[in-house]
Scaffold this motif. Structure first.
Motif, short mmCIF file in Angstrom:
data_model
loop_
_atom_site.label_atom_id
_atom_site.label_comp_id
_atom_site.label_asym_id
_atom_site.label_seq_id
_atom_site.Cartn_x
_atom_site.Cartn_y
_atom_site.Cartn_z
N ALA B 54 32.22 18.66 -38.25
CA ALA B 54 33.01 18.89 -36.43
C ALA B 54 32.24 19.51 -36.14
O ALA B 54 32.44 19.40 -34.88
CB ALA B 54 33.61 19.04 -37.47
N PHE B 55 31.55 21.06 -36.60
CA PHE B 55 30.71 21.60 -35.75
C PHE B 55 29.55 21.17 -35.03
O PHE B 55 29.48 21.40 -33.83
CB PHE B 55 30.78 23.29 -36.62
N ALA B 56 29.08 20.59 -36.16
CA ALA B 56 27.91 19.64 -35.66
C ALA B 56 28.48 18.46 -33.86
O ALA B 56 27.46 18.86 -33.44
CB ALA B 56 27.76 18.49 -36.17
N ARG B 57 29.03 17.49 -34.58
CA ARG B 57 29.68 17.25 -33.30
C ARG B 57 30.03 18.26 -32.05
O ARG B 57 29.49 17.45 -31.23
CB ARG B 57 31.25 15.73 -34.04
N ALA B 58 30.89 19.42 -32.26
CA ALA B 58 31.64 20.07 -31.50
C ALA B 58 30.07 20.04 -30.60
O ALA B 58 30.57 20.71 -29.60
CB ALA B 58 31.44 20.79 -32.13
N PHE B 59 29.24 21.04 -31.22
CA PHE B 59 27.67 21.53 -30.66
C PHE B 59 27.16 20.27 -29.76
O PHE B 59 26.52 20.29 -28.54
CB PHE B 59 26.65 21.31 -31.38
N ARG B 60 26.77 18.78 -29.87
CA ARG B 60 26.53 17.98 -29.08
C ARG B 60 27.23 17.73 -27.62
O ARG B 60 26.89 17.64 -26.87
CB ARG B 60 26.41 16.80 -30.21
N SER B 61 28.46 18.60 -27.98
CA SER B 61 29.34 17.96 -26.57
C SER B 61 29.98 18.94 -25.88
O SER B 61 31.29 19.34 -25.80
CB SER B 61 30.04 16.30 -26.55
N PHE B 62 28.90 20.40 -26.43
CA PHE B 62 28.94 21.81 -26.13
C PHE B 62 29.55 22.23 -24.33
O PHE B 62 30.24 23.06 -24.17
CB PHE B 62 28.45 22.82 -26.77
N ARG B 63 28.70 21.31 -24.06
CA ARG B 63 28.98 21.51 -22.57
C ARG B 63 30.20 21.61 -22.43
O ARG B 63 30.55 22.35 -21.00
CB ARG B 63 27.61 21.08 -21.68
N GLN B 64 30.75 20.51 -22.84
CA GLN B 64 32.38 20.14 -21.96
C GLN B 64 33.54 21.21 -22.63
O GLN B 64 34.21 20.85 -22.12
CB GLN B 64 32.73 18.57 -22.03
N LEU B 65 33.35 21.76 -23.88
CA LEU B 65 34.06 22.32 -24.78
C LEU B 65 33.85 23.70 -24.70
O LEU B 65 34.07 24.48 -25.13
CB LEU B 65 34.03 21.87 -26.08
N ARG B 66 33.74 24.43 -23.19
CA ARG B 66 32.95 25.23 -23.21
C ARG B 66 34.08 26.71 -23.31
O ARG B 66 34.23 27.51 -23.66
CB ARG B 66 32.28 26.15 -22.42
N ASP B 67 35.08 26.50 -23.00
CA ASP B 67 36.39 27.27 -22.97
C ASP B 67 36.79 27.59 -24.79
O ASP B 67 37.18 26.46 -24.61
CB ASP B 67 37.87 26.09 -22.10
N ARG B 68 36.88 28.78 -24.51
CA ARG B 68 38.05 28.86 -26.26
C ARG B 68 38.73 28.42 -27.05
O ARG B 68 38.85 27.39 -27.31
CB ARG B 68 37.88 29.86 -25.70
N ASP B 69 39.51 27.87 -25.89
CA ASP B 69 41.37 27.28 -26.19
C ASP B 69 41.24 25.42 -26.83
O ASP B 69 41.62 24.94 -27.81
CB ASP B 69 42.92 27.72 -25.78
N ARG B 70 40.06 25.06 -25.36
CA ARG B 70 40.10 23.46 -25.28
C ARG B 70 38.92 23.93 -26.63
O ARG B 70 38.90 22.44 -27.81
CB ARG B 70 39.32 23.30 -24.38
N PHE B 71 38.18 24.13 -26.60
CA PHE B 71 36.63 24.55 -27.68
C PHE B 71 37.89 23.92 -29.03
O PHE B 71 37.99 23.41 -30.36
CB PHE B 71 36.08 25.23 -28.04
N ARG B 72 38.82 25.49 -29.91
CA ARG B 72 39.29 25.61 -30.96
C ARG B 72 40.29 24.13 -31.56
O ARG B 72 40.46 23.81 -32.61
CB ARG B 72 40.25 27.14 -30.98
N ALA B 73 41.35 23.83 -30.13
CA ALA B 73 42.04 22.90 -30.39
C ALA B 73 41.23 21.71 -30.55
O ALA B 73 41.05 20.75 -31.26
CB ALA B 73 42.64 22.43 -28.64
#
Lengths: 173, 179
Positions: B54-73
């Motif tokens: 899950a973290f690896a995938r999150a890293f791949r699209s981290f530019r769209q997930l920079r907001d903390r709440d959005r990232f955690r959700a």
């Protein structure tokens, strides 16, 4: 806290191994960061290619439809009929290409594409001497085909509708 | 040429900044992802694998997930889904659980010890509908209040509250006989 909630919390709150974060970090280091802004030329090229394919498919489909509907067989000049007394509405084939229609001065007969192919095949066979055509009237009664001149389209007369008076109909209240 | 070099330099700076932000998210959310996966899989190594993915995938699209709440959700939803997929596909786990169930048959004289309680508790949690289950798991994680769960699930607080109430009520009904 409720004993049940305590039990659930005890079951859920398990910690990962100490190496977990380090392993995730190492894995992330091997992952490429996707940057959509840098990939827009690729996406645009893909979109253009898809559009091109769609246009080609549509064009070939349209041409195929036109060819199948507007397969034209040229026939000899038909005997000229006397002009009918009544106005007959002429139905134009809808999908015949305009350029082709203008280029020909001879009358056109719209025939289905497969019938045209069959006629061509028969014509080729006859021309090469592989087929001969005989009139088969051994078993059948000769058909009493009327000549084209005998067909008469009766004039249609439409009488004007008489305007009905609204006063005379019904019962006045 | 000068402009190109400038653009490259700024892009490297942005990448470094992104990596720093990701590091912060990783440290603060790694336990959350692990616990979400563990609540589905109940196997430490499997849960770590899923959370790592899950973290690896999150890293791949981290530019769209920079907001903390959005990232955690996003991370919670993805980890939950990956864990469910893993569980569904893991035939070995099913075999293992089946063997465990056969080894501990239910009898009237069965001693209700801690491991048995835990086993029954998880069985009851697994029987809950997905919506209730994830709300219950997230609310049971240390330091999570209703507002945090609502933020993770992107739901109103009232909805989370009613789901938690329903989940606990169903668990109490199912586990009444071993309490």
């Amino acid at each position: 806290m409720d004993p049940l909630e305590q039990q659930i919390a005890h079951a859920v709150n398990v910690d990962p191994s100490p190496e977990f974060v380090a392993r995730v970090r190492a894995r992330a280091a091997t992952e490429p960061v996707i940057d959509r802004a840098r990939h827009w030329p690729l996406a645009a090229a893909g979109l253009a290619a898809a559009l091109g394919v769609a246009v080609c498919v549509q064009h070939s489909d349209r041409e195929r439809t036109a060819n199948s509907v507007a397969a034209v067989a040229v026939v000899h000049q038909a005997p000229r009929l006397p002009s009918p007394p009544a106005v007959v509405e002429r139905v134009e084939p809808a999908r015949v290409p305009i350029a082709r229609r203008q280029a020909r001065n001879t009358p056109e007969v719209i025939v289905a594409a497969d019938e045209v192919r069959g006629l061509h095949a028969l014509y080729d066979l006859m021309r090469n001497g592989h087929a001969l055509i005989f009139e088969d009237n051994t078993d059948r009664e000769p058909i009493d085909a009327p000549s084209l001149r005998a067909i008469v389209v009766a004039p249609i007369q439409i009488a004007p509708i008489a305007l009905a008076s609204t006063v005379t109909e019904g019962v006045e209240q | 040429m000068h402009e190109l070099v400038g653009r490259l330099a700024s892009s490297v700076e942005v990448d470094e900044e992104l990596e720093r932000e990701f590091e912060v998210r990783l440290v603060e959310s790694s336990t959350l992802a692990f616990r979400v996966a563990y609540s589905v899989l109940r196997h430490r190594e499997d849960a770590e694998d899923v959370a790592q993915e899950a973290f690896a995938r999150a890293f791949r699209s981290f530019r769209q997930l920079r907001d903390r709440d959005r990232f955690r959700a996003w991370l919670v939803r993805l980890t939950w889904r990956l864990a469910l997929d893993r569980r569904r596909n893991d035939r070995r786990r099913e075999t293992r659980e089946l063997a465990h169930a056969e080894a501990t048959p239910l009898t009237a004289s069965h001693s209700v010890d801690a491991s048995y309680r835990s086993h029954e508790l998880w069985r009851a949690i697994d029987a809950l509908p997905d919506k209730l289950r994830i709300a219950l798991v997230l609310a049971s994680i240390e330091g999570h209040d209703l507002a945090e769960v609502a933020s993770l699930l992107r739901l109103p607080v009232g909805t989370v509250k009613s789901r938690l109430f329903l989940a606990r009520q169903r668990l109490k009904e199912q586990l009444q006989w071993i309490r």
